[in-house]
Motif scaffolding. Structure first.
Motif, PDB file in Angstrom:
ATOM      1  N   LYS A 145       0.790  -1.230   0.000  1.00 36.41           N
ATOM      2  CA  LYS A 145       0.000   0.000   0.000  1.00 36.41           C
ATOM      3  C   LYS A 145       0.825   1.284   0.000  1.00 36.41           C
ATOM      4  N   ALA A 146       1.999   1.266   0.646  1.00 35.68           N
ATOM      5  CA  ALA A 146       2.813   2.487   0.764  1.00 35.68           C
ATOM      6  C   ALA A 146       3.149   3.097  -0.600  1.00 35.68           C
ATOM      7  N   VAL A 147       3.187   2.263  -1.640  1.00 34.84           N
ATOM      8  CA  VAL A 147       3.491   2.758  -2.991  1.00 34.84           C
ATOM      9  C   VAL A 147       2.444   3.789  -3.448  1.00 34.84           C
ATOM     10  N   LEU A 148       1.234   3.687  -2.926  1.00 37.09           N
ATOM     11  CA  LEU A 148       0.174   4.588  -3.365  1.00 37.09           C
ATOM     12  C   LEU A 148       0.444   6.044  -2.982  1.00 37.09           C
ATOM     13  N   TYR A 149       1.185   6.262  -1.900  1.00 39.31           N
ATOM     14  CA  TYR A 149       1.375   7.640  -1.444  1.00 39.31           C
ATOM     15  C   TYR A 149       2.828   8.027  -1.167  1.00 39.31           C
ATOM     16  N   ASN A 150       3.743   7.069  -1.108  1.00 38.86           N
ATOM     17  CA  ASN A 150       5.130   7.370  -0.756  1.00 38.86           C
ATOM     18  C   ASN A 150       5.960   7.606  -2.024  1.00 38.86           C
ATOM     19  N   LEU A 151       6.273   8.885  -2.283  1.00 41.23           N
ATOM     20  CA  LEU A 151       6.938   9.256  -3.542  1.00 41.23           C
ATOM     21  C   LEU A 151       8.323   8.640  -3.687  1.00 41.23           C
ATOM     22  N   SER A 152       9.067   8.569  -2.593  1.00 40.50           N
ATOM     23  CA  SER A 152      10.422   8.017  -2.723  1.00 40.50           C
ATOM     24  C   SER A 152      10.342   6.508  -2.984  1.00 40.50           C
ATOM     25  N   LEU A 153       9.332   5.871  -2.402  1.00 39.55           N
ATOM     26  CA  LEU A 153       9.144   4.434  -2.666  1.00 39.55           C
ATOM     27  C   LEU A 153       8.695   4.191  -4.115  1.00 39.55           C
ATOM     28  N   GLN A 154       7.904   5.126  -4.649  1.00 38.01           N
ATOM     29  CA  GLN A 154       7.501   5.025  -6.058  1.00 38.01           C
ATOM     30  C   GLN A 154       8.735   5.043  -6.951  1.00 38.01           C
ATOM     31  N   ASN A 155       9.701   5.855  -6.548  1.00 38.28           N
ATOM     32  CA  ASN A 155      10.940   5.933  -7.306  1.00 38.28           C
ATOM     33  C   ASN A 155      11.759   4.641  -7.197  1.00 38.28           C
ATOM     34  N   LEU A 181      -2.840  -0.500 -10.780  1.00 37.24           N
ATOM     35  CA  LEU A 181      -3.048   0.670 -11.624  1.00 37.24           C
ATOM     36  C   LEU A 181      -1.921   1.693 -11.410  1.00 37.24           C
ATOM     37  N   LYS A 182      -1.621   1.955 -10.143  1.00 37.93           N
ATOM     38  CA  LYS A 182      -0.558   2.905  -9.796  1.00 37.93           C
ATOM     39  C   LYS A 182       0.776   2.446 -10.380  1.00 37.93           C
ATOM     40  N   VAL A 183       1.066   1.153 -10.204  1.00 34.64           N
ATOM     41  CA  VAL A 183       2.365   0.629 -10.642  1.00 34.64           C
ATOM     42  C   VAL A 183       2.474   0.614 -12.165  1.00 34.64           C
ATOM     43  N   SER A 184       1.364   0.379 -12.844  1.00 33.73           N
ATOM     44  CA  SER A 184       1.421   0.398 -14.310  1.00 33.73           C
ATOM     45  C   SER A 184       1.752   1.814 -14.797  1.00 33.73           C
ATOM     46  N   GLN A 185       1.258   2.824 -14.066  1.00 36.71           N
ATOM     47  CA  GLN A 185       1.602   4.215 -14.400  1.00 36.71           C
ATOM     48  C   GLN A 185       3.076   4.501 -14.108  1.00 36.71           C
ATOM     49  N   LYS A 187       5.543   2.423 -13.955  1.00 32.40           N
ATOM     50  CA  LYS A 187       6.415   1.659 -14.847  1.00 32.40           C
ATOM     51  C   LYS A 187       6.205   2.022 -16.324  1.00 32.40           C
ATOM     52  N   GLY A 188       5.121   2.743 -16.598  1.00 33.19           N
ATOM     53  CA  GLY A 188       4.833   3.095 -17.975  1.00 33.19           C
ATOM     54  C   GLY A 188       4.502   1.897 -18.851  1.00 33.19           C
ATOM     55  N   ILE A 189       3.823   0.927 -18.274  1.00 31.90           N
ATOM     56  CA  ILE A 189       3.379  -0.243 -19.044  1.00 31.90           C
ATOM     57  C   ILE A 189       1.870  -0.438 -18.831  1.00 31.90           C
ATOM     58  N   SER A 190       1.258  -1.226 -19.689  1.00 38.25           N
ATOM     59  CA  SER A 190      -0.183  -1.443 -19.549  1.00 38.25           C
ATOM     60  C   SER A 190      -0.458  -2.382 -18.374  1.00 38.25           C
ATOM     61  N   LEU A 191      -1.703  -2.378 -17.920  1.00 37.74           N
ATOM     62  CA  LEU A 191      -2.102  -3.285 -16.853  1.00 37.74           C
ATOM     63  C   LEU A 191      -1.910  -4.738 -17.271  1.00 37.74           C
ATOM     64  N   GLU A 192      -2.193  -5.026 -18.533  1.00 36.69           N
ATOM     65  CA  GLU A 192      -2.032  -6.386 -19.050  1.00 36.69           C
ATOM     66  C   GLU A 192      -0.570  -6.818 -18.981  1.00 36.69           C
ATOM     67  N   GLN A 193       0.305  -5.910 -19.418  1.00 32.61           N
ATOM     68  CA  GLN A 193       1.744  -6.223 -19.379  1.00 32.61           C
ATOM     69  C   GLN A 193       2.222  -6.443 -17.945  1.00 32.61           C
ATOM     70  N   LEU A 194       1.728  -5.592 -17.050  1.00 34.38           N
ATOM     71  CA  LEU A 194       2.128  -5.710 -15.643  1.00 34.38           C
ATOM     72  C   LEU A 194       1.652  -7.046 -15.073  1.00 34.38           C
ATOM     73  N   ASN A 195       0.415  -7.368 -15.353  1.00 33.05           N
ATOM     74  CA  ASN A 195      -0.155  -8.616 -14.866  1.00 33.05           C
ATOM     75  C   ASN A 195       0.638  -9.815 -15.378  1.00 33.05           C
ATOM     76  N   GLU A 196       0.962  -9.789 -16.640  1.00 33.19           N
ATOM     77  CA  GLU A 196       1.720 -10.866 -17.259  1.00 33.19           C
ATOM     78  C   GLU A 196       3.109 -11.007 -16.632  1.00 33.19           C
TER      79      GLU A 196
END
Ligand SMILES: [Zn+2]
Length: 208
Positions: A145-155, A181-185, A187-196
């Protein structure tokens, strides 16, 4: 689309790896089984370890969560012994290890050399330096969950190779879709690609 939840505590729900409570009889869904440092019963360690051996051999996907926690009252030496016993079980049954770690990353890294199976740090929410050290030692990182709001963790997640991470809800009350959804944004990949990709990573750790 169904999104794989790498580590959660919600029995009989969702699609992912359910972490069995100590002493519990696992159900049919995918599960991990292990002794969390806080659950170590110093008078019954042998019984607890045989419960792990029994439950993993039924249909377990991974050993864990287990590991080292500097905030738990159990003596560090005992925590390390119990962790090492579980790594040995994982080596025997050839299953990955899902790790709980609080402020003991360098000790955990030192155990990695003796582990023959994949090791995944669950709930990773630390700095880039620690992520780099773990990745250099071939650990996988599971983010929550922390990825949703923690900018340094997003990095940190952005810098983590796509074949080295998982996503999880743990015991947080939110939907795994939101995290995907957040992680696909990020990483700049689609949800399908992320899921795969996540399913491919799962396949990789399963096969050692
Ligand atoms: Zn957990």
């Amino acid at each position: 689309m169904e999104f794989f939840d790498f580590h959660h505590h919600k029995k009989n729900t969702g699609y992912g790896i359910y972490n069995v409570n100590i002493g519990e009889v696992p159900s049919d869904s995918l599960y991990s089984t292990g002794i969390h440092p806080k659950d170590i019963d110093v008078n019954n360690i042998e019984e607890q370890l045989s419960w792990v051996r029994n439950t993993i051999s039924q249909n377990g996907f991974a050993i864990g969560e287990c590991g080292l926690d500097s905030l738990v009252a159990i003596h560090q030496k005992i925590q390390e012994d119990v962790f090492w016993e579980q790594i040995k079980i994982a080596n025997e049954v050839k299953k990955p290890v899902i790790i709980h770690c609080v402020r003991k990353f360098y000790e955990v890294i030192s155990f990695k050399k003796k582990a023959e199976q994949a090791m995944i740090i669950h709930g990773f929410n630390k700095k880039q330096k620690i992520a780099d050290d773990l990745l250099a030692h071939n650990f996988y990182l599971s983010f929550g969950k922390a990825v949703l709001y923690n900018l340094s963790l997003q990095n940190v997640l952005k810098n983590t190779p796509s074949d080295k991470f998982f996503l999880e809800t743990d015991n947080e009350d939110f939907g795994i879709e939101e995290l995907y959804l957040k992680v696909s944004q990020i990483k700049g990949i689609s949800l399908e690609q992320l899921n795969e990709q996540i399913l491919e990573n799962l396949h990789t750790i399963k096969n050692g």
